[in-house]
Design a protein around this motif. Sequence first.
Motif, PDB file in Angstrom:
ATOM      1  N   ASN A  50       0.805  -1.223   0.000  1.00  0.00           N
ATOM      2  CA  ASN A  50       0.000   0.000   0.000  1.00  0.00           C
ATOM      3  C   ASN A  50       0.834   1.268   0.000  1.00  0.00           C
ATOM      4  OD1 ASN A  50       0.981  -0.194   2.549  1.00  0.00           O
ATOM      5  ND2 ASN A  50      -0.980  -0.622   3.535  1.00  0.00           N
ATOM      6  N   GLY A 151      -3.839 -10.313  16.230  1.00  0.00           N
ATOM      7  CA  GLY A 151      -4.965 -10.226  15.302  1.00  0.00           C
ATOM      8  C   GLY A 151      -4.899  -8.993  14.411  1.00  0.00           C
ATOM      9  N   ASN A 153      -2.569  -6.544  11.409  1.00  0.00           N
ATOM     10  CA  ASN A 153      -1.954  -6.807  10.103  1.00  0.00           C
ATOM     11  C   ASN A 153      -0.701  -7.656  10.223  1.00  0.00           C
ATOM     12  OD1 ASN A 153      -3.781  -5.539   8.455  1.00  0.00           O
ATOM     13  ND2 ASN A 153      -2.738  -3.575   8.486  1.00  0.00           N
ATOM     14  N   SER A 154       0.124  -7.369  11.236  1.00  0.00           N
ATOM     15  CA  SER A 154       1.388  -8.117  11.370  1.00  0.00           C
ATOM     16  C   SER A 154       1.108  -9.600  11.581  1.00  0.00           C
ATOM     17  CB  SER A 154       2.213  -7.602  12.550  1.00  0.00           C
ATOM     18  OG  SER A 154       2.533  -6.268  12.384  1.00  0.00           O
ATOM     19  N   GLU A 157      -0.373 -11.251   8.408  1.00  0.00           N
ATOM     20  CA  GLU A 157       0.700 -11.378   7.406  1.00  0.00           C
ATOM     21  C   GLU A 157       1.670 -12.483   7.795  1.00  0.00           C
ATOM     22  OE1 GLU A 157       1.425  -7.091   5.226  1.00  0.00           O
ATOM     23  OE2 GLU A 157       2.980  -7.927   6.467  1.00  0.00           O
ATOM     24  N   ARG A 174      -7.217 -12.923  20.647  1.00  0.00           N
ATOM     25  CA  ARG A 174      -8.046 -12.812  21.857  1.00  0.00           C
ATOM     26  C   ARG A 174      -9.498 -12.423  21.597  1.00  0.00           C
ATOM     27  NH1 ARG A 174      -5.010  -7.600  24.624  1.00  0.00           N
ATOM     28  NH2 ARG A 174      -5.535  -6.063  23.044  1.00  0.00           N
ATOM     29  N   ARG A 175      -9.826 -12.062  20.358  1.00  0.00           N
ATOM     30  CA  ARG A 175     -11.224 -11.691  20.047  1.00  0.00           C
ATOM     31  C   ARG A 175     -11.709 -12.511  18.849  1.00  0.00           C
ATOM     32  NH1 ARG A 175     -12.201  -6.400  18.239  1.00  0.00           N
ATOM     33  NH2 ARG A 175     -10.062  -6.106  17.502  1.00  0.00           N
ATOM     34  N   ARG A 179      -8.363  -7.128  13.838  1.00  0.00           N
ATOM     35  CA  ARG A 179      -8.058  -5.715  13.657  1.00  0.00           C
ATOM     36  C   ARG A 179      -7.474  -5.475  12.251  1.00  0.00           C
ATOM     37  NH1 ARG A 179      -6.831  -1.714  17.424  1.00  0.00           N
ATOM     38  NH2 ARG A 179      -7.365  -3.152  19.060  1.00  0.00           N
ATOM     39  N   ARG A 285      -0.951   4.680  12.021  1.00  0.00           N
ATOM     40  CA  ARG A 285       0.492   4.456  11.919  1.00  0.00           C
ATOM     41  C   ARG A 285       0.767   3.628  10.665  1.00  0.00           C
ATOM     42  NH1 ARG A 285      -0.304   4.721  17.515  1.00  0.00           N
ATOM     43  NH2 ARG A 285       0.945   6.429  18.357  1.00  0.00           N
ATOM     44  N   GLN A 286       1.054   4.316   9.586  1.00  0.00           N
ATOM     45  CA  GLN A 286       1.345   3.689   8.304  1.00  0.00           C
ATOM     46  C   GLN A 286       2.648   4.284   7.764  1.00  0.00           C
ATOM     47  OE1 GLN A 286      -0.721   1.308   6.394  1.00  0.00           O
ATOM     48  NE2 GLN A 286      -1.442   1.031   8.474  1.00  0.00           N
TER      49      GLN A 286
HETATM   50  P1  NDP Z   1      -1.732  -3.833  16.019  1.00  0.00           P
HETATM   51  O1  NDP Z   1      -1.619  -2.962  17.213  1.00  0.00           O
HETATM   52  O2  NDP Z   1      -2.481  -3.359  14.840  1.00  0.00           O
HETATM   53  O3  NDP Z   1      -2.379  -5.228  16.443  1.00  0.00           O
HETATM   54  C1  NDP Z   1      -1.954  -5.891  17.587  1.00  0.00           C
HETATM   55  C2  NDP Z   1      -2.799  -7.138  17.737  1.00  0.00           C
HETATM   56  O4  NDP Z   1      -2.319  -7.868  18.855  1.00  0.00           O
HETATM   57  C3  NDP Z   1      -4.267  -6.819  17.991  1.00  0.00           C
HETATM   58  O5  NDP Z   1      -5.061  -7.734  17.298  1.00  0.00           O
HETATM   59  C4  NDP Z   1      -4.402  -6.973  19.489  1.00  0.00           C
HETATM   60  O6  NDP Z   1      -5.671  -7.458  19.866  1.00  0.00           O
HETATM   61  C5  NDP Z   1      -3.379  -8.037  19.807  1.00  0.00           C
HETATM   62  N1  NDP Z   1      -2.807  -7.859  21.140  1.00  0.00           N
HETATM   63  C6  NDP Z   1      -2.296  -6.728  21.696  1.00  0.00           C
HETATM   64  N2  NDP Z   1      -1.830  -6.965  22.928  1.00  0.00           N
HETATM   65  C7  NDP Z   1      -2.071  -8.283  23.177  1.00  0.00           C
HETATM   66  C8  NDP Z   1      -1.805  -9.121  24.263  1.00  0.00           C
HETATM   67  N3  NDP Z   1      -1.200  -8.693  25.366  1.00  0.00           N
HETATM   68  N4  NDP Z   1      -2.160 -10.422  24.162  1.00  0.00           N
HETATM   69  C9  NDP Z   1      -2.760 -10.885  23.042  1.00  0.00           C
HETATM   70  N5  NDP Z   1      -3.027 -10.138  21.961  1.00  0.00           N
HETATM   71  C10 NDP Z   1      -2.679  -8.846  22.021  1.00  0.00           C
HETATM   72  O7  NDP Z   1      -0.214  -4.233  15.686  1.00  0.00           O
HETATM   73  P2  NDP Z   1       0.438  -4.683  14.287  1.00  0.00           P
HETATM   74  O8  NDP Z   1       1.864  -4.939  14.591  1.00  0.00           O
HETATM   75  O9  NDP Z   1      -0.336  -5.763  13.673  1.00  0.00           O
HETATM   76  O10 NDP Z   1       0.330  -3.396  13.362  1.00  0.00           O
HETATM   77  C11 NDP Z   1       0.894  -2.140  13.803  1.00  0.00           C
HETATM   78  C12 NDP Z   1       0.626  -1.068  12.731  1.00  0.00           C
HETATM   79  O11 NDP Z   1       1.387  -1.373  11.564  1.00  0.00           O
HETATM   80  C13 NDP Z   1      -0.834  -1.041  12.300  1.00  0.00           C
HETATM   81  O12 NDP Z   1      -1.195   0.297  12.028  1.00  0.00           O
HETATM   82  C14 NDP Z   1      -0.847  -1.842  11.035  1.00  0.00           C
HETATM   83  O13 NDP Z   1      -1.894  -1.490  10.180  1.00  0.00           O
HETATM   84  C15 NDP Z   1       0.512  -1.512  10.460  1.00  0.00           C
HETATM   85  N6  NDP Z   1       0.991  -2.595   9.600  1.00  0.00           N
HETATM   86  C16 NDP Z   1       0.824  -2.466   8.271  1.00  0.00           C
HETATM   87  C17 NDP Z   1       1.273  -3.449   7.411  1.00  0.00           C
HETATM   88  C18 NDP Z   1       1.075  -3.268   5.954  1.00  0.00           C
HETATM   89  O14 NDP Z   1       0.438  -2.274   5.586  1.00  0.00           O
HETATM   90  N7  NDP Z   1       1.562  -4.156   5.129  1.00  0.00           N
HETATM   91  C19 NDP Z   1       1.940  -4.669   7.910  1.00  0.00           C
HETATM   92  C20 NDP Z   1       2.033  -4.731   9.332  1.00  0.00           C
HETATM   93  C21 NDP Z   1       1.575  -3.721  10.136  1.00  0.00           C
HETATM   94  P3  NDP Z   1      -6.984  -6.536  19.767  1.00  0.00           P
HETATM   95  O15 NDP Z   1      -7.314  -6.451  18.310  1.00  0.00           O
HETATM   96  O16 NDP Z   1      -7.971  -7.273  20.577  1.00  0.00           O
HETATM   97  O17 NDP Z   1      -6.591  -5.222  20.367  1.00  0.00           O
END
Ligand code: NDP
Length: 310
Positions: A50, A151, A153-154, A157, A174-175, A179, A285-286
């Motif tokens: 993207n 849950g 993007n990371s 992926e 956990r849900r 996300r 955060r992109q």
């Molecule tokens: P996120 O913060 O988006 O997601 C973290 C995930 O981990 C959520 O699903 C969250 O659950 C879960 N989580 C958080 N804490 C805990 C815990 N203690 N125990 C269990 N589960 C937990 O992090 P990402 O690293 O996925 O992404 C970070 C940013 O980077 C985002 O803005 C994302 O869009 C971006 N990104 C973009 C990519 C791309 O465009 N190719 C690739 C990777 C990342 P819950 O949903 O319930 O809060």
Amino acid sequence: MEEIYDLIILGGGPASMSAGIYAMQTRQKTLLIEKETFGGQVSTTSSVTNYLGFPQISGRELSEKMHEHLVGTGIEIKHEEITKTELDSKIKKVYTHNNCYKSYAVIIGIGTTIRKLGVENESKYLKVGLSYSSLNDRDKFENKVVAVVGGGNSAIEDAIYLSEKAKKVYLIHRRQEFRADNKLVEDLHKICQTNKIELCLEYKPHSIVGDSKVEGLKITHIPTGDIKTLDVDGIFVAIGRGASTDIIDEKVLRNDAGYIVTNEKMETNLDGVYAVGDIRTTPIRQIVTATSDGAIAALTSLTYIKKIKD
Ligand code: NDP
């Protein structure tokens, strides 16, 4: 005479690199300090789809291209670890283990740090089955069974990327709802139909099983409290990142979660101090928003630097 830079940029992620490019274009005497790898979190992202101009590119390759662009500007770069900053006066001070660099303005682009699972003995399993980077460690798990936690993007992926080599991937979230972006979730569900990825929804990690290496992961079913054990050889943690700003002058305002508070010009509460990218308070955060932050901060700082040097 002591050297005073116009601008010091802290960190080498996309936000900082973009700031560096704009600063050099506007002829500011600029120093960028990065401890390790350029690209920050992007450098460990398997695939970016993207970022304008690159329909599909690996995070590592995109980081390398950005770095090449940055270096081409002739910017001064130091590979040192920042230990402390004093930012509340006209001349800002940035300390590393062996040096103290001075400048009129500072842009903070230090990104965020990996969030840990928080289970007992987590660090003991690092490099013996526990990983925070599928990109670095996927090949160690060819034809093995692994779990991915998260849950966003990371995590999605990672699960897809790992499923290309692993025998089976459990995705623990956990849900019920993810996300992650809809497109990724659709891709995930397609792979789930082949049983290569199995979803464990409404589960959270309980503890890691194994004496000298990962042999399993106990997970708790959140609605019932029931615990089950997954026999896995590897665990990939992808539960997001958090702010870690210990090295930043305590007078720089943070929010409750530790992110640096800025206005739309990337200005912090201190004159001549800006924050960009993931470390600042921002709803999105992109990569594209990070590079935009960098441009805004560098151009805003230019006006400040001119004024303060007059
Ligand atoms: P996120 O913060 O988006 O997601 C973290 C995930 O981990 C959520 O699903 C969250 O659950 C879960 N989580 C958080 N804490 C805990 C815990 N203690 N125990 C269990 N589960 C937990 O992090 P990402 O690293 O996925 O992404 C970070 C940013 O980077 C985002 O803005 C994302 O869009 C971006 N990104 C973009 C990519 C791309 O465009 N190719 C690739 C990777 C990342 P819950 O949903 O319930 O809060």
